[in-house]
Motif scaffolding. Structure first.
Motif, PDB file in Angstrom:
ATOM      1  N   TYR A 147       0.833  -1.202   0.000  1.00 11.37           N
ATOM      2  CA  TYR A 147       0.000   0.000   0.000  1.00 11.37           C
ATOM      3  C   TYR A 147       0.865   1.248   0.000  1.00 11.37           C
ATOM      4  O   TYR A 147       0.599   2.218  -0.725  1.00 11.37           O
ATOM      5  CB  TYR A 147      -0.915   0.025   1.230  1.00 11.37           C
ATOM      6  CG  TYR A 147      -1.976  -1.048   1.280  1.00 11.37           C
ATOM      7  CD1 TYR A 147      -2.092  -2.019   0.297  1.00 11.37           C
ATOM      8  CD2 TYR A 147      -2.884  -1.081   2.344  1.00 11.37           C
ATOM      9  CE1 TYR A 147      -3.064  -2.989   0.354  1.00 11.37           C
ATOM     10  CE2 TYR A 147      -3.873  -2.050   2.404  1.00 11.37           C
ATOM     11  CZ  TYR A 147      -3.958  -3.007   1.413  1.00 11.37           C
ATOM     12  OH  TYR A 147      -4.913  -3.973   1.471  1.00 11.37           O
ATOM     13  N   LEU A 148       1.900   1.231   0.832  1.00 12.33           N
ATOM     14  CA  LEU A 148       2.764   2.407   0.945  1.00 12.33           C
ATOM     15  C   LEU A 148       3.548   2.638  -0.341  1.00 12.33           C
ATOM     16  O   LEU A 148       3.676   3.780  -0.797  1.00 12.33           O
ATOM     17  CB  LEU A 148       3.717   2.221   2.127  1.00 12.33           C
ATOM     18  CG  LEU A 148       3.060   2.013   3.496  1.00 12.33           C
ATOM     19  CD1 LEU A 148       4.113   1.774   4.564  1.00 12.33           C
ATOM     20  CD2 LEU A 148       2.188   3.208   3.869  1.00 12.33           C
ATOM     21  N   ARG A 149       4.054   1.564  -0.916  1.00 13.17           N
ATOM     22  CA  ARG A 149       4.806   1.715  -2.158  1.00 13.17           C
ATOM     23  C   ARG A 149       3.919   2.226  -3.290  1.00 13.17           C
ATOM     24  O   ARG A 149       4.351   3.055  -4.106  1.00 13.17           O
ATOM     25  CB  ARG A 149       5.447   0.373  -2.544  1.00 13.17           C
ATOM     26  CG  ARG A 149       6.636  -0.014  -1.693  1.00 13.17           C
ATOM     27  CD  ARG A 149       7.517  -1.042  -2.410  1.00 13.17           C
ATOM     28  NE  ARG A 149       6.768  -2.253  -2.671  1.00 13.17           N
ATOM     29  CZ  ARG A 149       6.785  -3.334  -1.880  1.00 13.17           C
ATOM     30  NH1 ARG A 149       7.520  -3.317  -0.777  1.00 13.17           N
ATOM     31  NH2 ARG A 149       6.100  -4.412  -2.195  1.00 13.17           N
ATOM     32  N   ALA A 150       2.697   1.761  -3.328  1.00 13.62           N
ATOM     33  CA  ALA A 150       1.771   2.209  -4.373  1.00 13.62           C
ATOM     34  C   ALA A 150       1.458   3.690  -4.225  1.00 13.62           C
ATOM     35  O   ALA A 150       1.438   4.439  -5.217  1.00 13.62           O
ATOM     36  CB  ALA A 150       0.478   1.392  -4.314  1.00 13.62           C
TER      37      ALA A 150
ATOM     38  N   GLY B 294       3.011   9.532  -6.160  1.00 11.80           N
ATOM     39  CA  GLY B 294       3.404  10.879  -5.775  1.00 11.80           C
ATOM     40  C   GLY B 294       2.651  11.447  -4.595  1.00 11.80           C
ATOM     41  O   GLY B 294       2.609  12.670  -4.415  1.00 11.80           O
ATOM     42  N   ALA B 295       2.075  10.588  -3.751  1.00 18.81           N
ATOM     43  CA  ALA B 295       1.327  11.084  -2.594  1.00 18.81           C
ATOM     44  C   ALA B 295       2.281  11.646  -1.550  1.00 18.81           C
ATOM     45  O   ALA B 295       3.353  11.086  -1.296  1.00 18.81           O
ATOM     46  CB  ALA B 295       0.486   9.962  -1.988  1.00 18.81           C
ATOM     47  N   SER B 296       1.892  12.757  -0.940  1.00 23.78           N
ATOM     48  CA  SER B 296       2.691  13.329   0.139  1.00 23.78           C
ATOM     49  C   SER B 296       2.545  12.474   1.396  1.00 23.78           C
ATOM     50  O   SER B 296       1.683  11.600   1.483  1.00 23.78           O
ATOM     51  CB  SER B 296       2.227  14.754   0.433  1.00 23.78           C
ATOM     52  OG  SER B 296       0.891  14.752   0.914  1.00 23.78           O
TER      53      SER B 296
ATOM     54  N   PHE C 283      -0.770   9.250   4.885  1.00 21.82           N
ATOM     55  CA  PHE C 283      -1.263   8.902   6.226  1.00 21.82           C
ATOM     56  C   PHE C 283      -2.790   8.897   6.268  1.00 21.82           C
ATOM     57  O   PHE C 283      -3.401   7.978   6.832  1.00 21.82           O
ATOM     58  CB  PHE C 283      -0.713   9.902   7.243  1.00 21.82           C
ATOM     59  CG  PHE C 283      -1.232   9.690   8.643  1.00 21.82           C
ATOM     60  CD1 PHE C 283      -0.691   8.701   9.452  1.00 21.82           C
ATOM     61  CD2 PHE C 283      -2.263  10.474   9.140  1.00 21.82           C
ATOM     62  CE1 PHE C 283      -1.172   8.500  10.733  1.00 21.82           C
ATOM     63  CE2 PHE C 283      -2.752  10.280  10.421  1.00 21.82           C
ATOM     64  CZ  PHE C 283      -2.199   9.293  11.217  1.00 21.82           C
ATOM     65  N   LEU C 284      -3.404   9.921   5.667  1.00 26.92           N
ATOM     66  CA  LEU C 284      -4.859  10.064   5.755  1.00 26.92           C
ATOM     67  C   LEU C 284      -5.608   9.096   4.855  1.00 26.92           C
ATOM     68  O   LEU C 284      -6.714   8.647   5.206  1.00 26.92           O
ATOM     69  CB  LEU C 284      -5.257  11.508   5.419  1.00 26.92           C
ATOM     70  CG  LEU C 284      -4.780  12.590   6.396  1.00 26.92           C
ATOM     71  CD1 LEU C 284      -5.169  13.971   5.881  1.00 26.92           C
ATOM     72  CD2 LEU C 284      -5.364  12.361   7.789  1.00 26.92           C
ATOM     73  N   THR C 285      -5.055   8.795   3.692  1.00 27.10           N
ATOM     74  CA  THR C 285      -5.799   8.001   2.710  1.00 27.10           C
ATOM     75  C   THR C 285      -5.360   6.540   2.622  1.00 27.10           C
ATOM     76  O   THR C 285      -6.078   5.728   2.047  1.00 27.10           O
ATOM     77  CB  THR C 285      -5.669   8.632   1.314  1.00 27.10           C
ATOM     78  OG1 THR C 285      -4.294   8.663   0.933  1.00 27.10           O
ATOM     79  CG2 THR C 285      -6.242  10.043   1.312  1.00 27.10           C
ATOM     80  N   VAL C 286      -4.193   6.224   3.179  1.00 28.81           N
ATOM     81  CA  VAL C 286      -3.694   4.848   3.084  1.00 28.81           C
ATOM     82  C   VAL C 286      -3.496   4.237   4.476  1.00 28.81           C
ATOM     83  O   VAL C 286      -4.087   3.204   4.804  1.00 28.81           O
ATOM     84  CB  VAL C 286      -2.373   4.797   2.287  1.00 28.81           C
ATOM     85  CG1 VAL C 286      -1.829   3.369   2.259  1.00 28.81           C
ATOM     86  CG2 VAL C 286      -2.579   5.314   0.879  1.00 28.81           C
ATOM     87  N   VAL C 287      -2.652   4.870   5.279  1.00 31.23           N
ATOM     88  CA  VAL C 287      -2.281   4.281   6.565  1.00 31.23           C
ATOM     89  C   VAL C 287      -3.468   4.215   7.518  1.00 31.23           C
ATOM     90  O   VAL C 287      -3.773   3.159   8.088  1.00 31.23           O
ATOM     91  CB  VAL C 287      -1.117   5.083   7.190  1.00 31.23           C
ATOM     92  CG1 VAL C 287      -0.786   4.532   8.567  1.00 31.23           C
ATOM     93  CG2 VAL C 287       0.098   5.048   6.295  1.00 31.23           C
ATOM     94  N   LEU C 288      -4.144   5.343   7.681  1.00 31.38           N
ATOM     95  CA  LEU C 288      -5.251   5.386   8.641  1.00 31.38           C
ATOM     96  C   LEU C 288      -6.401   4.454   8.257  1.00 31.38           C
ATOM     97  O   LEU C 288      -6.900   3.709   9.112  1.00 31.38           O
ATOM     98  CB  LEU C 288      -5.740   6.829   8.786  1.00 31.38           C
ATOM     99  CG  LEU C 288      -6.496   7.160  10.072  1.00 31.38           C
ATOM    100  CD1 LEU C 288      -5.664   6.818  11.292  1.00 31.38           C
ATOM    101  CD2 LEU C 288      -6.869   8.646  10.090  1.00 31.38           C
TER     102      LEU C 288
END
Length: 273
Positions: free
Chosen positions: A172-175, A180-182, A187-192
Motif C-alpha cells: 500500500y505504501l509503495r503504491a 506521488g502522494a505526500s 497517512f490520511l488516505t492509506v495508513v489510517l
C-alpha cells in the motif's frame, strides 16, 4: 426461437429473496433468545427444586424481586447513573489517549523506541492492583475511578492502534508513493484506513474492559455505583442482589459493545466481517 420470460417471474424471485433476507434476520435474532430461554429454564428448574439453598444460588424470581426492590427505593437508578458516568468519562479519556499515542508509536520510530518498552511493562498490571495507588494519588473521589478505568482502556486501545499502524501492508505504501502522494496524504488516505479495523477492535475491547475495571475501582473507596452495591450485597449475604447487579452489568456491557460495533461497522465499511 427466443423464450419470453413471464412478467411475474422476476417479481416472484425478488419476493423470495426478500423473504429469505427476513428469515435470516429472524434466525439471527432468534438464536440468542433461544439460548437465554434455555439457560433461564434450567435456572428456574434448579430454583424450584430447592436442591441449592437460596442464600447461595437464588431463583430467577428472587433476583427479579431484588431488582424491583432496588428500583423502588431509588438505589438502582443512582448506582446506574454513577457507574455509567464513570465508565463513559474513563473510557473517553483512555480511548482518546490510546488512539493518539498508538498513532505516534506506530509511525514515529523515536517515540516507539522511547515508550514501547515502558507501555509493554504496564500491560500485565491488572486494574485492581492500581486501586490503592489511585486512592493515594486522587483520593476516594471520582478521580481515582476515572484513573483506573482510563488506564485499562488506554493500554488496550494503544496496543491495537499501534499494531494496526505498524503492520500496514508495505505494498500500500509503495503504491501511494509511486503515485506521488505526500506523507500527510499517505497517512490520511492509506495508513489510517488500513489501520482503522484494528483501532475499532481496540475500542470495542476497551468498552468491555471499561466496565470490568469500573467494578474493580468501585469495590473500594466508593459510596455508590454497581461495584459498591455488589460489595454491600456481599457483606449482607444478599446473593439475589448480587445476581441482579451482575446481570445488569452484563446487559450494560453488551449494549455498549453493540453500539460501538455498529458505529465501527458503518465507519469502516470497507472492512466487513
Amino acid at each position: 426461437m427466443a423464450v419470453t420470460e413471464l412478467p411475474g417471474k422476476p417479481r416472484r424471485a425478488e419476493t423470495r429473496a426478500r423473504l429469505s433476507q427476513v428469515g435470516a434476520l429472524g434466525a439471527a435474532a432468534g438464536l440468542p433468545l433461544i439460548s437465554f430461554a434455555f439457560i433461564l429454564g434450567i435456572w428456574a428448574l434448579v430454583g424450584a427444586s430447592g436442591a441449592v439453598p437460596e442464600a447461595i444460588f437464588p431463583a430467577p424470581w428472587s433476583v427479579w424481586q431484588a431488582t424491583v426492590e432496588m428500583w423502588q427505593n431509588g438505589t438502582l437508578q443512582t448506582d446506574l447513573a454513577k457507574s455509567l458516568g464513570r465508565a463513559a468519562v474513563g473510557f473517553g479519556i483512555g480511548a482518546t489517549l490510546g488512539v493518539a499515542l498508538g498513532l505516534l508509536t506506530g509511525r514515529v520510530a523515536l517515540v516507539r523506541t522511547l515508550l514501547n518498552p515502558f507501555l509493554n511493562l504496564l500491560r500485565p498490571i491488572p486494574a485492581i492492583a492500581l486501586v490503592p495507588v489511585a486512592i493515594v494519588w486522587f483520593g476516594i473521589g471520582e478521580g481515582s475511578k476515572y484513573f483506573v478505568v482510563s488506564y485499562t482502556v488506554f493500554l488496550t486501545v494503544w496496543f491495537n492502534t499501534h499494531h494496526g499502524m505498524e503492520y500496514v501492508p508495505e505494498t500500500y505504501l509503495r503504491a501511494s508513493r509511486s503515485l506521488g502522494a505526500s506523507r500527510l496524504r499517505e497517512f490520511l488516505t492509506v495508513v489510517l484506513p488500513a489501520a482503522a479495523p484494528h483501532i475499532f477492535a481496540g475500542i470495542r475491547l476497551g468498552v468491555a474492559l471499561a466496565f470490568l475495571s469500573l467494578v474493580a475501582a468501585e469495590l473500594s473507596g466508593a459510596s455508590s455505583g454497581i461495584g459498591f452495591r455488589l460489595q454491600e450485597a456481599r457483606q449482607y449475604v444478599r446473593t439475589d442482589r448480587m445476581f441482579s447487579l451482575l446481570i445488569i452489568l452484563g446487559i450494560l456491557g453488551a449494549v455498549a459493545d453493540l453500539i460501538v460495533h455498529r458505529i465501527g461497522k458503518s465507519l469502516v465499511h470497507w472492512e466487513q466481517g
